[in-house]
Motif scaffolding. Structure first.
Motif, PDB file in Angstrom:
ATOM      1  N   UNK A 725       0.814  -1.212   0.000  1.00 26.74           N
ATOM      2  CA  UNK A 725       0.000   0.000   0.000  1.00 26.74           C
ATOM      3  C   UNK A 725       0.846   1.258   0.000  1.00 26.74           C
ATOM      4  N   UNK A 726       2.075   1.158   0.513  1.00 25.56           N
ATOM      5  CA  UNK A 726       2.945   2.335   0.558  1.00 25.56           C
ATOM      6  C   UNK A 726       3.696   2.565  -0.751  1.00 25.56           C
ATOM      7  N   UNK A 727       3.669   1.591  -1.671  1.00 27.80           N
ATOM      8  CA  UNK A 727       4.428   1.713  -2.909  1.00 27.80           C
ATOM      9  C   UNK A 727       3.718   2.624  -3.903  1.00 27.80           C
ATOM     10  N   UNK A 728       4.511   3.350  -4.679  1.00 21.06           N
ATOM     11  CA  UNK A 728       3.956   4.276  -5.670  1.00 21.06           C
ATOM     12  C   UNK A 728       3.935   3.685  -7.071  1.00 21.06           C
ATOM     13  N   UNK A 729       4.367   2.423  -7.232  1.00 20.86           N
ATOM     14  CA  UNK A 729       4.418   1.862  -8.573  1.00 20.86           C
ATOM     15  C   UNK A 729       4.376   0.354  -8.587  1.00 20.86           C
ATOM     16  N   UNK A 730       4.361  -0.196  -9.818  1.00 20.78           N
ATOM     17  CA  UNK A 730       4.266  -1.649 -10.011  1.00 20.78           C
ATOM     18  C   UNK A 730       5.529  -2.210 -10.642  1.00 20.78           C
ATOM     19  N   UNK A 731       6.660  -1.554 -10.468  1.00 19.27           N
ATOM     20  CA  UNK A 731       7.891  -1.981 -11.108  1.00 19.27           C
ATOM     21  C   UNK A 731       8.508  -3.190 -10.392  1.00 19.27           C
ATOM     22  N   UNK A 732       9.275  -3.946 -11.158  1.00 15.59           N
ATOM     23  CA  UNK A 732      10.154  -4.978 -10.611  1.00 15.59           C
ATOM     24  C   UNK A 732      11.420  -4.953 -11.446  1.00 15.59           C
ATOM     25  N   UNK A 733      12.579  -4.935 -10.791  1.00 16.73           N
ATOM     26  CA  UNK A 733      13.853  -4.818 -11.513  1.00 16.73           C
ATOM     27  C   UNK A 733      14.833  -5.820 -10.939  1.00 16.73           C
ATOM     28  N   UNK A 734      15.334  -6.728 -11.790  1.00 10.53           N
ATOM     29  CA  UNK A 734      16.261  -7.767 -11.367  1.00 10.53           C
ATOM     30  C   UNK A 734      17.697  -7.298 -11.562  1.00 10.53           C
ATOM     31  N   UNK A 735      18.534  -7.637 -10.613  1.00  9.58           N
ATOM     32  CA  UNK A 735      19.943  -7.226 -10.673  1.00  9.58           C
ATOM     33  C   UNK A 735      20.850  -8.393 -11.030  1.00  9.58           C
ATOM     34  N   UNK A 736      20.897  -9.431 -10.180  1.00 11.83           N
ATOM     35  CA  UNK A 736      21.813 -10.540 -10.387  1.00 11.83           C
ATOM     36  C   UNK A 736      21.396 -11.688  -9.484  1.00 11.83           C
ATOM     37  N   UNK A 737      22.110 -12.822  -9.605  1.00 10.62           N
ATOM     38  CA  UNK A 737      21.900 -13.942  -8.701  1.00 10.62           C
ATOM     39  C   UNK A 737      23.251 -14.445  -8.219  1.00 10.62           C
ATOM     40  N   UNK A 738      23.255 -15.041  -7.020  1.00  5.09           N
ATOM     41  CA  UNK A 738      24.425 -15.736  -6.481  1.00  5.09           C
ATOM     42  C   UNK A 738      24.079 -17.213  -6.432  1.00  5.09           C
ATOM     43  N   UNK A 739      24.859 -18.041  -7.110  1.00  5.40           N
ATOM     44  CA  UNK A 739      24.619 -19.482  -7.161  1.00  5.40           C
ATOM     45  C   UNK A 739      25.705 -20.191  -6.357  1.00  5.40           C
ATOM     46  N   UNK A 740      25.269 -20.997  -5.390  1.00  2.63           N
ATOM     47  CA  UNK A 740      26.204 -21.827  -4.630  1.00  2.63           C
ATOM     48  C   UNK A 740      26.353 -23.160  -5.341  1.00  2.63           C
ATOM     49  N   UNK A 741      27.609 -23.523  -5.648  1.00  4.88           N
ATOM     50  CA  UNK A 741      27.865 -24.758  -6.415  1.00  4.88           C
ATOM     51  C   UNK A 741      28.774 -25.667  -5.604  1.00  4.88           C
TER      52      UNK A 741
END
Length: 741
Positions: A725-741
């Motif tokens: 309710x406090x958000x002003x938008x519907x955006x989603x932005x992905x940066x990166x992932x860390x994969x444990x191998x």
């Protein structure tokens, strides 16, 4: 204390750190807020840990919480609180309905009683064993000055009339004494600002209020401990004026307290100088609130705890910016459903720094604090940063010859763990673990910062014995309660100078029930003991499993042979228990038990590696993202990994990431205009993550998967189209992932 940022900001612009006089200006925000010592992505740095220079026992300064408990003090559970070994709590019933003494019409009614009851319930728990912490009772909150008091409030000593205030203090002290709960009286919270005390910093009325309270408290309870002045930031002029006036009035506090030091080491030293300059004997220094909202991440917390550990501040409390004031989450150090966050794991690591602090140096905004504990068989170093460092920091550990118990056949075991800025976080990530050769009395441990908000721990334990064999030999007379140490109960003796036994020592008993334990980290243990004509029977067990009987009788002597070997165990910490049964083989001439040594196998599994993949690494193969319709790409974003952001604002838009490994952590933008996303692995149930935040964090971990079977997996990200309710938008932005191998 208030959770409302606007009140904090209003307070900030009223403070000037170390100024000659208070200045009401926006510039004060810059003066009070700690400035980065170096820019993010700064050049690689080296910090040092010198084991040869031992210091004091850690005070655990910083292991404290403002309004971190539930209303009756029962939450959080002991299993979440005891591992942090807290030393300080602070409260007074703020924001509990009824508005305290003010709400009762300036008398003791239900509003006053519910606040005091809450504080005493909390104090009753944490001042008792096993905690033994101090509890600072916020007198002004019980009175009702918690920023929700009405504009018509009559403050203590208005128009020179202190009678009602004196009545309140008298009732409060009487009720506290009747409860039998030990508290310290923190008289007024942040008396420099209109939110809590609108009558002027160090004004004549302030000192009337202060002197009346102190004199009445000490009249009724001469042994009472008074805390103050609790200014909202370290201001040299204000503290000096306060000390001079209260000394003259005979109302000095027992504990000098303030909030939000930029650098606690420098401010504590300055406070000591002010005490000396005013001819005041040394007194304890505390800081009842520290860390601004944007600083509450593992990296900065670890940096600050390191500075607190090296300061003269005896106790400090984590500030509250949300969950005020009875949520029991230690101010979001736990999640609302009582799960640890990254900050919780930093506090746990800090609590494990036992023994003695050792000398350290810092560089490029990166700070390290370390402690060596021979009894526990370990050195723990906590690495944090003030500046968002994302380069590589080398932790240079020297002086190993002063800790010979760490070095086994020229090696020490080094474990590096990463504590990401994540909520919840089930456990830190193991970055690397293995034996490291000692060169020139030192080892070098490189730590590559995956994110500027991460903290790291470096743990040193005894090395792996014969190079390549992975076996540690421990003499039976290596005693203590730590790793690779024996501990003997009553009825054990020691004989030295035995030529056919390891290190010439024998630890022995001939008493039924005599018990010895051996703690070790490894995958198998072999026990060596005397076999001879006068030896009896003993039982051995590991980690409380069923005991096995070992007969040490032999017609010929073998003083150091293996008498028993455990099954292969899971890699980790274990305890071997040995008990003299008091029984013997019918051919034996006695019931003696004589221990020689233990051989511990420390199988070194290859450490997991963490691979970081930019969100714009696209394709349909391993370690690649694949985006469906309605996704866009923005480049040149300075606060995101590789400068790229893959974004969408369309409900139902999906992205997948294929990877081979055992765990994946997603980094995405958290900001004021972000929506709620749903995440799933391998088609399993979705977990929703709210990416709304009042302040921007463009590359923090927003979610981490559980540990997965080693192999190929697929992470799916879906935009729900729903937002906070406090958000002003519907955006989603992905940066990166860390994969444990």
């Amino acid at each position: 204390m208030t959770p409302h940022t606007r009140l904090r900001f209003a307070r900030l612009i009223r403070l000037v750190r170390r100024s000659a006089a208070p200045v009401l200006a926006i510039a004060a925000v810059v003066a009070l807020t700690p400035l980065p010592a170096a820019p993010a992505n700064a050049a690689d740095a080296t910090v040092t840990v010198d084991l040869s220079r031992r210091g004091r026992v850690p005070t655990r300064a910083g292991a404290g919480f403002l309004y971190g408990l539930s209303q009756n003090g029962s939450g959080p559970a002991d299993g979440l609180l005891q591992p942090l070994r807290p030393t300080l709590f602070r409260g007074g019933g703020a924001r509990i309905a009824g508005h305290g003494w003010i709400g009762d019409g300036y008398t003791a009614g239900p509003g006053y009683q519910v606040r005091l009851t809450s504080a005493l319930d909390q104090a009753r728990r944490v001042t008792a064993a096993p905690y033994g912490a101090a509890y600072h009772l916020l007198v002004s909150d019980v009175w009702g000055a918690d920023t929700e008091q009405p504009a018509s409030t009559v403050y203590p000593c208005d128009n020179g009339d202190c009678a009602n205030w004196r009545t309140f203090i008298g009732r409060l002290v009487a009720d506290v004494r009747a409860s039998g709960v030990p508290v310290r009286y923190d008289i007024w919270n942040e008396p420099e600002g209109t939110s809590f005390w609108p009558r002027g910093v160090n004004s004549a009325q302030y000192f009337q209020m202060w002197d009346t309270a102190v004199n009445e408290i000490r009249r009724l309870d001469p042994a009472a401990v008074v805390v103050g002045p609790s200014f909202g930031g370290y201001n040299r002029t204000w503290i000096n004026d306060f000390l001079a006036r209260t000394k003259a009035d005979g109302t000095l506090p027992n504990v000098l307290n303030w909030h939000f030091s930029g650098d606690p080491v420098a401010d504590a030293a300055d406070a000591r100088s002010l005490l000396s300059a005013n001819g005041i004997p040394a007194m304890p220094l505390t800081m009842d609130e520290y860390l601004f909202s944007q600083q509450q991440n593992p990296g900065y917390l670890a940096w600050y705890l390191g500075r607190l550990a090296q300061s003269d501040i005896s106790a400090a409390a984590h500030a509250i910016w949300s969950d005020c004031c009875v949520a029991g989450t230690l101010d979001s150090v736990l999640t609302s459903d009582q799960r640890p966050t990254g900050q919780w794991w930093v506090y746990q690591a800090y609590a494990q720094m036992t023994g003695n602090l050792v000398a350290t140096t810092n560089a490029n905004g990166v700070a390290v604090a370390a402690a060596a504990d021979q009894g526990q068989g370990r050195v723990i170093a906590l690495l944090g940063n003030q500046a968002g460092q994302t380069g590589t920091t080398t932790v240079a550990v020297s002086g190993l010859s002063s800790a010979p118990w760490l070095v086994v056949n020229g090696t020490v075991r080094v474990k590096v763990e990463r504590i990401p800025h994540q909520s919840p976080l089930s456990a830190p990530f193991v970055v690397s673990e293995g034996d490291v050769a000692v060169t020139g009395d030192a080892v070098a441990v490189p730590v590559t910062h995956a994110s500027g908000t991460d903290a790291y721990t470096i743990t040193l334990t005894p090395g792996g014995g014969t190079p390549g064999a992975g076996t540690v030999t421990v003499d039976g007379n290596t005693t203590g309660s730590g790793d690779l140490q024996f501990q003997y109960g009553p009825n054990w003796g020691l004989t030295t100078g035995v030529p056919d036994m390891y290190a010439g020592t024998a630890n022995w008993s001939h008493t039924a029930g005599a018990t010895a334990t051996f703690r070790f980290t490894g995958t198998q243990v072999a026990l060596r003991a005397v076999r001879d004509v006068d030896q009896g029977r003993m039982t051995v067990s590991v980690d409380g499993d069923a005991a096995q009987t070992v007969d040490d009788y032999s017609p010929s002597r073998d003083a150091s042979g293996v008498v028993w070997t455990s099954a292969v165990l899971s890699s980790g910490s274990h305890t071997l228990t040995i008990v003299n049964t008091g029984q013997r083989n019918s051919q034996s001439g006695g019931v003696n038990i004589a221990l020689d040594r233990a051989d511990v196998s420390r199988q070194a599994a290859p450490p997991p590696t963490v691979v970081t993949v930019d969100g714009n690494t696209t394709g349909s193969g391993d370690l690649q993202f694949q985006y469906g319709p309605n996704w866009g790409l923005t480049t040149g974003v300075p606060d995101m990994y590789a400068g790229t952001a893959n974004w969408s604002y369309t409900a139902g838009a999906t992205a997948t990431f294929r990877f081979t490994g055992t765990r994946v952590a997603l980094r995405a933008v958290r900001d004021r205009d972000q929506q709620i996303i749903a995440l799933s692995v391998d088609g399993g149930p979705e977990t929703t993550v709210d990416d709304y935040s009042p302040t921007r964090d463009a590359s923090g971990v927003v979610w981490t998967s559980p540990i997965l079977p080693s192999g190929a997996h697929t992470l799916r990200v879906r935009l729900t189209g729903v937002r906070n309710a406090a958000s002003s938008g519907d955006n989603a932005a992905l940066d990166s992932v860390d994969v444990t191998r």
